[in-house]
Enzyme design. Structure first.
Site, PDB file in Angstrom:
ATOM      1  N   LYS A 254       0.884  -1.291   0.105  1.00 20.57           N
ATOM      2  CA  LYS A 254      -0.043  -0.140   0.027  1.00 20.57           C
ATOM      3  C   LYS A 254       0.879   1.384  -0.017  1.00 20.57           C
ATOM      4  O   LYS A 254       0.430   2.460  -0.486  1.00 20.57           O
ATOM      5  CB  LYS A 254      -0.980  -0.052   1.070  1.00 20.57           C
ATOM      6  CG  LYS A 254      -1.979  -1.052   0.979  1.00 20.57           C
ATOM      7  CD  LYS A 254      -3.518  -0.455   0.964  1.00 20.57           C
ATOM      8  CE  LYS A 254      -4.487  -1.397   0.738  1.00 20.57           C
ATOM      9  NZ  LYS A 254      -4.562  -2.640   1.136  1.00 20.57           N
TER      10      LYS A 254
ATOM     11  N   SER B 146      -8.368   0.699   9.098  1.00 17.56           N
ATOM     12  CA  SER B 146      -7.535   0.476  10.315  1.00 17.56           C
ATOM     13  C   SER B 146      -6.505  -0.478   9.799  1.00 17.56           C
ATOM     14  O   SER B 146      -5.828  -1.191  10.651  1.00 17.56           O
ATOM     15  CB  SER B 146      -8.638  -0.491  11.071  1.00 17.56           C
ATOM     16  OG  SER B 146      -9.397  -1.397  10.487  1.00 17.56           O
TER      17      SER B 146
ATOM     18  N   GLU C  79     -10.309 -13.541  -4.112  1.00 15.47           N
ATOM     19  CA  GLU C  79     -11.097 -12.924  -2.885  1.00 15.47           C
ATOM     20  C   GLU C  79     -11.514 -14.102  -2.168  1.00 15.47           C
ATOM     21  O   GLU C  79     -11.519 -15.156  -2.465  1.00 15.47           O
ATOM     22  CB  GLU C  79     -12.065 -11.767  -3.488  1.00 15.47           C
ATOM     23  CG  GLU C  79     -13.139 -12.453  -4.048  1.00 15.47           C
ATOM     24  CD  GLU C  79     -14.121 -11.298  -4.827  1.00 15.47           C
ATOM     25  OE1 GLU C  79     -13.978 -10.254  -4.375  1.00 15.47           O
ATOM     26  OE2 GLU C  79     -15.104 -11.594  -5.601  1.00 15.47           O
TER      27      GLU C  79
ATOM     28  N   GLY D 286     -16.732 -13.280   0.979  1.00 10.57           N
ATOM     29  CA  GLY D 286     -16.747 -11.858   0.302  1.00 10.57           C
ATOM     30  C   GLY D 286     -16.411 -11.742  -1.155  1.00 10.57           C
ATOM     31  O   GLY D 286     -15.501 -11.038  -1.526  1.00 10.57           O
TER      32      GLY D 286
ATOM     33  N   ASP E 223     -17.660 -10.201  -3.655  1.00 10.86           N
ATOM     34  CA  ASP E 223     -18.546  -9.349  -4.191  1.00 10.86           C
ATOM     35  C   ASP E 223     -18.043  -8.884  -5.806  1.00 10.86           C
ATOM     36  O   ASP E 223     -18.680  -8.473  -6.540  1.00 10.86           O
ATOM     37  CB  ASP E 223     -18.476  -7.761  -3.406  1.00 10.86           C
ATOM     38  CG  ASP E 223     -17.124  -7.558  -3.062  1.00 10.86           C
ATOM     39  OD1 ASP E 223     -16.448  -8.141  -2.319  1.00 10.86           O
ATOM     40  OD2 ASP E 223     -16.664  -6.442  -3.671  1.00 10.86           O
TER      41      ASP E 223
ATOM     42  N   SER F  13       0.713  -9.815  -1.078  1.00  9.85           N
ATOM     43  CA  SER F  13       0.338  -8.576  -0.720  1.00  9.85           C
ATOM     44  C   SER F  13       0.782  -7.970   0.463  1.00  9.85           C
ATOM     45  O   SER F  13       1.107  -6.780   0.473  1.00  9.85           O
ATOM     46  CB  SER F  13      -1.082  -8.260  -1.045  1.00  9.85           C
ATOM     47  OG  SER F  13      -1.936  -9.203  -0.120  1.00  9.85           O
TER      48      SER F  13
HETATM   49  C1  LIG Z   1      -5.272  -3.791   0.936  1.00 19.51           C
HETATM   50  C2  LIG Z   1      -4.764  -4.936   0.743  1.00 19.51           C
HETATM   51  C3  LIG Z   1      -5.373  -5.887  -0.199  1.00 19.51           C
HETATM   52  C4  LIG Z   1      -6.590  -5.680  -1.130  1.00 19.51           C
HETATM   53  O1  LIG Z   1      -6.042  -4.637  -2.018  1.00 19.51           O
HETATM   54  P1  LIG Z   1      -6.997  -3.824  -2.967  1.00 19.51           P
HETATM   55  O2  LIG Z   1      -6.398  -2.727  -3.530  1.00 19.51           O
HETATM   56  O3  LIG Z   1      -8.060  -3.110  -1.928  1.00 19.51           O
HETATM   57  O4  LIG Z   1      -7.878  -4.961  -3.765  1.00 19.51           O
HETATM   58  C5  LIG Z   1      -4.873  -7.271  -0.304  1.00 19.51           C
HETATM   59  N1  LIG Z   1      -3.635  -7.643   0.678  1.00 19.51           N
HETATM   60  C6  LIG Z   1      -3.155  -6.628   1.538  1.00 19.51           C
HETATM   61  C7  LIG Z   1      -2.079  -7.254   2.542  1.00 19.51           C
HETATM   62  C8  LIG Z   1      -3.769  -5.338   1.632  1.00 19.51           C
HETATM   63  O5  LIG Z   1      -3.220  -4.555   2.599  1.00 19.51           O
END
Ligand SMILES: *Cc1c(COP(=O)(O)O)cnc(C)c1O
Length: 339
Positions: free
Chosen positions: A73, A98, A224, A228, A230, A324
């Protein structure tokens, strides 16, 4: 006062206008990569003989769990904040989250020397609040059972002239998130598949922009949580479907709906969206801990779980797995591995 306090709503007002959102392109991802140089880590790409044998394929794990703040992020947050006008910089950035987006906005603001305000539920883990404050951000809490965080955030942004940066539905955020996949495609050419963790779709849509330019034959899947799904429902329905907050251990993917910008990119370019059960996330987390010695949070395990259980035939293929993030409370993590 009102005239000078320019109020910027970074989020598009999809509800009040029928004009299509302006979509980011690969050029925006490339520009973001330039801004992120020396700011975000170029995270490692790991291999696993065990995983290769299990799937009869070649897997490449892009480790955003080893990114600054522990998740991808920071890429989107920094890309967005670094493009603020001088006036916006003076007033600062605001985010409601959060999770990992909060820490990313807080760190990006600190690096760019601007104020940051993060709106968090009052029952958010103390460790997350502390981490966010440690980056110099002010934290405002709300009661998530009685108060609407978006309304609070908009009021605060309004009062203070701060720029609200949403976690996914924003072109600069999407472009920044796309730089992780860009790095992967540049280092590992000819990927046949890429699996991406999916919440609101910022990471997936950015990855799709990168793939379109750098690996046009690569099939990109979003993954996903089953509870969830969606985005999968939205893809099937051809419109954004909203669901109640899902119950899943993947707390980074508890979104109720994807955004209009992310949806526009995803529906156009994604191969498909897969949904996996929580137990498969735990299995993937165990694999990472045991075999690769890395901590991956439940949401970060979506991509591997999708490759293993999503029903896509991967035999003989070159497969990218975008991990991620790795932010998980240690006691909670230990329970996952133990149970
Ligand atoms: C935010 C996040 C996601 C999802 O990312 P999006 O851009 O909202 O699809 C997946 N894994 C982690 C660790 C995140 O912090």
């Amino acid at each position: 006062m009102i005239e000078t306090a320019s109020i910027h709503f970074a989020e598009p007002h999809a509800m009040t206008t029928n004009s299509p959102p302006s979509l980011p392109t690969y050029d925006d991802v490339a520009a973001a990569a330039g801004r992120l140089e020396g700011v975000a880590h170029r995270t490692p790409i790991l291999r696993s003989r065990t995983a290769d044998e299990l799937l009869g394929a070649q897997l490449f794990f892009k480790c955003e769990n080893l990114q600054r703040t522990g998740a991808f992020k920071i890429r989107g947050a920094y890309n967005a904040l670094s493009q603020f006008t001088p006036e916006q910089r003076k007033r600062g950035a605001l985010a409601f989250s959060s999770g990992n987006h909060a820490q990313a906005v807080a760190l990006a603001a600190q690096m760019l020397d601007m104020p940051a305000l993060i709106v968090m539920p009052e029952d958010a883990p103390a460790s997350k609040m502390a981490a966010t404050r440690s980056y110099g951000a002010q934290v405002v809490t709300y009661d998530r059972f009685t108060e609407d965080r978006e309304a609070i955030s908009r009021r605060l942004a309004d009062e203070r002239g701060m720029t609200l940066i949403p976690p996914f539905n924003h072109r600069d955020v999407i472009a920044g998130q796309g730089t992780a996949a860009k790095e992967l495609f540049e280092e590992v050419p000819d990927l046949d598949y890429l699996f991406v963790c999916l919440g609101g779709g910022g990471l997936l849509s950015g990855s799709l922009l990168a793939a379109g330019q750098l690996a046009p034959r690569c099939k990109v899947y979003g993954v996903e949580p089953q509870a969830g799904d969606d985005a999968r429902q939205s893809l099937r329905a051809g419109r954004i479907v909203q669901i109640p907050t899902p119950h899943t251990i993947a707390d980074g993917a508890q979104t109720q709906s994807i955004g209009d910008i992310t949806f526009a990119i995803i529906r156009e370019h994604v191969e498909d969206i897969l949904a996996v059960a929580d137990e498969h996330l735990v299995q993937a987390m165990r694999f990472y801990a045991e075999r690769k010695k890395i901590v991956v949070e439940p949401t970060g395990a979506l991509s591997l779980a999708g490759a293993l259980h999503g029903g896509v035939a991967l035999s003989g293929a070159r497969v990218g797995i975008l991990i991620s993030g790795g932010n998980v409370d240690l006691a909670r993590y230990a329970r996952f591995l133990h149970d």
